[in-house]
Design a protein around this motif. Structure first.
Motif, PDB file in Angstrom:
ATOM      1  N   GLN A   2       0.838  -1.189   0.000  1.00 20.09           N
ATOM      2  CA  GLN A   2       0.000   0.000   0.000  1.00 20.09           C
ATOM      3  C   GLN A   2       0.876   1.243   0.000  1.00 20.09           C
ATOM      4  O   GLN A   2       1.798   1.357   0.793  1.00 20.09           O
ATOM      5  N   LYS A   3       0.565   2.160  -0.894  1.00 23.31           N
ATOM      6  CA  LYS A   3       1.331   3.400  -1.001  1.00 23.31           C
ATOM      7  C   LYS A   3       0.694   4.467  -0.122  1.00 23.31           C
ATOM      8  O   LYS A   3      -0.519   4.504   0.061  1.00 23.31           O
ATOM      9  N   ASP A   4       1.503   5.370   0.402  1.00 22.84           N
ATOM     10  CA  ASP A   4       1.021   6.459   1.248  1.00 22.84           C
ATOM     11  C   ASP A   4       0.615   7.626   0.367  1.00 22.84           C
ATOM     12  O   ASP A   4       1.452   8.377  -0.117  1.00 22.84           O
ATOM     13  N   GLU A   5      -0.688   7.785   0.166  1.00 20.92           N
ATOM     14  CA  GLU A   5      -1.176   8.842  -0.714  1.00 20.92           C
ATOM     15  C   GLU A   5      -1.164  10.211  -0.047  1.00 20.92           C
ATOM     16  O   GLU A   5      -1.374  11.217  -0.722  1.00 20.92           O
ATOM     17  N   GLU A  12      -0.605  15.273  -8.326  1.00 20.76           N
ATOM     18  CA  GLU A  12      -0.079  13.915  -8.415  1.00 20.76           C
ATOM     19  C   GLU A  12      -1.182  12.882  -8.199  1.00 20.76           C
ATOM     20  O   GLU A  12      -1.188  11.833  -8.852  1.00 20.76           O
ATOM     21  N   VAL A  13      -2.110  13.177  -7.310  1.00 18.93           N
ATOM     22  CA  VAL A  13      -3.226  12.260  -7.069  1.00 18.93           C
ATOM     23  C   VAL A  13      -4.034  12.078  -8.346  1.00 18.93           C
ATOM     24  O   VAL A  13      -4.396  10.957  -8.717  1.00 18.93           O
ATOM     25  N   VAL A  14      -4.301  13.187  -9.046  1.00 16.17           N
ATOM     26  CA  VAL A  14      -5.059  13.124 -10.300  1.00 16.17           C
ATOM     27  C   VAL A  14      -4.289  12.312 -11.344  1.00 16.17           C
ATOM     28  O   VAL A  14      -4.860  11.448 -12.029  1.00 16.17           O
ATOM     29  N   ILE A  15      -2.993  12.561 -11.452  1.00  9.86           N
ATOM     30  CA  ILE A  15      -2.174  11.838 -12.430  1.00  9.86           C
ATOM     31  C   ILE A  15      -2.131  10.352 -12.118  1.00  9.86           C
ATOM     32  O   ILE A  15      -2.282   9.513 -13.013  1.00  9.86           O
ATOM     33  N   VAL A  16      -1.949  10.005 -10.855  1.00  6.41           N
ATOM     34  CA  VAL A  16      -1.898   8.590 -10.457  1.00  6.41           C
ATOM     35  C   VAL A  16      -3.236   7.917 -10.770  1.00  6.41           C
ATOM     36  O   VAL A  16      -3.262   6.789 -11.276  1.00  6.41           O
ATOM     37  N   GLN A  17      -4.325   8.607 -10.494  1.00 11.64           N
ATOM     38  CA  GLN A  17      -5.632   8.024 -10.784  1.00 11.64           C
ATOM     39  C   GLN A  17      -5.804   7.774 -12.280  1.00 11.64           C
ATOM     40  O   GLN A  17      -6.295   6.720 -12.698  1.00 11.64           O
ATOM     41  N   GLU A  22      -5.701   3.973 -16.927  1.00  6.97           N
ATOM     42  CA  GLU A  22      -5.065   3.534 -18.175  1.00  6.97           C
ATOM     43  C   GLU A  22      -4.453   2.147 -18.025  1.00  6.97           C
ATOM     44  O   GLU A  22      -4.489   1.342 -18.950  1.00  6.97           O
ATOM     45  N   MET A  23      -3.904   1.868 -16.851  1.00  6.19           N
ATOM     46  CA  MET A  23      -3.293   0.572 -16.611  1.00  6.19           C
ATOM     47  C   MET A  23      -4.345  -0.535 -16.707  1.00  6.19           C
ATOM     48  O   MET A  23      -4.113  -1.580 -17.310  1.00  6.19           O
ATOM     49  N   PHE A  24      -5.516  -0.293 -16.152  1.00 13.06           N
ATOM     50  CA  PHE A  24      -6.568  -1.302 -16.190  1.00 13.06           C
ATOM     51  C   PHE A  24      -7.152  -1.469 -17.601  1.00 13.06           C
ATOM     52  O   PHE A  24      -7.717  -2.505 -17.911  1.00 13.06           O
ATOM     53  N   ASN A  25      -7.018  -0.459 -18.430  1.00 18.40           N
ATOM     54  CA  ASN A  25      -7.511  -0.533 -19.803  1.00 18.40           C
ATOM     55  C   ASN A  25      -6.412  -0.900 -20.792  1.00 18.40           C
ATOM     56  O   ASN A  25      -6.652  -0.896 -22.001  1.00 18.40           O
ATOM     57  N   ALA A  26      -5.229  -1.195 -20.293  1.00 18.62           N
ATOM     58  CA  ALA A  26      -4.092  -1.494 -21.162  1.00 18.62           C
ATOM     59  C   ALA A  26      -4.334  -2.772 -21.955  1.00 18.62           C
ATOM     60  O   ALA A  26      -4.976  -3.705 -21.475  1.00 18.62           O
ATOM     61  N   LEU A  27      -3.815  -2.776 -23.167  1.00 20.13           N
ATOM     62  CA  LEU A  27      -4.006  -3.925 -24.049  1.00 20.13           C
ATOM     63  C   LEU A  27      -2.957  -5.011 -23.858  1.00 20.13           C
ATOM     64  O   LEU A  27      -3.228  -6.184 -24.063  1.00 20.13           O
ATOM     65  N   THR A  28      -1.766  -4.608 -23.457  1.00 21.34           N
ATOM     66  CA  THR A  28      -0.693  -5.583 -23.319  1.00 21.34           C
ATOM     67  C   THR A  28      -0.071  -5.504 -21.924  1.00 21.34           C
ATOM     68  O   THR A  28      -0.228  -4.506 -21.218  1.00 21.34           O
ATOM     69  N   LEU A  29       0.647  -6.533 -21.591  1.00 23.20           N
ATOM     70  CA  LEU A  29       1.347  -6.571 -20.308  1.00 23.20           C
ATOM     71  C   LEU A  29       2.429  -5.497 -20.249  1.00 23.20           C
ATOM     72  O   LEU A  29       2.648  -4.889 -19.187  1.00 23.20           O
TER      73      LEU A  29
END
Length: 70
Positions: A2-5, A12-17, A22-29
């Motif tokens: 767990q990261k300390d937000e 940075e919070v907006v960018i991380v979100q 995008e990570m969950f919608n990524a097409l490849t590993l």
């Protein structure tokens, strides 16, 4: 892990979100790994920034203490 937000700025919070989305919608590993690495870099920078601020507070406090003895 767990990261300390609390160390992140509002921007940075907006960018991380956005990166997480995008990570969950990524097409490849490879894409997922890239987004994860970018998120980790942002958290690492936030930790370094917090450590730097604590160092500066300590130095400033020590400097004020030295001046009071002069």
């Amino acid at each position: 892990m767990q990261k300390d937000e609390t160390l992140l700025t509002a921007e940075e919070v907006v960018i991380v979100q956005k990166l997480k989305n995008e990570m969950f919608n990524a097409l490849t590993l490879e894409h997922m790994k890239f987004y994860k690495q970018e998120i980790d870099k942002i958290y690492a920078q936030a930790v370094r920034r917090e450590e730097f601020m604590e160092t500066m507070k300590t130095r400033k406090k020590g400097k004020l203490m030295r001046q009071s003895f002069i």
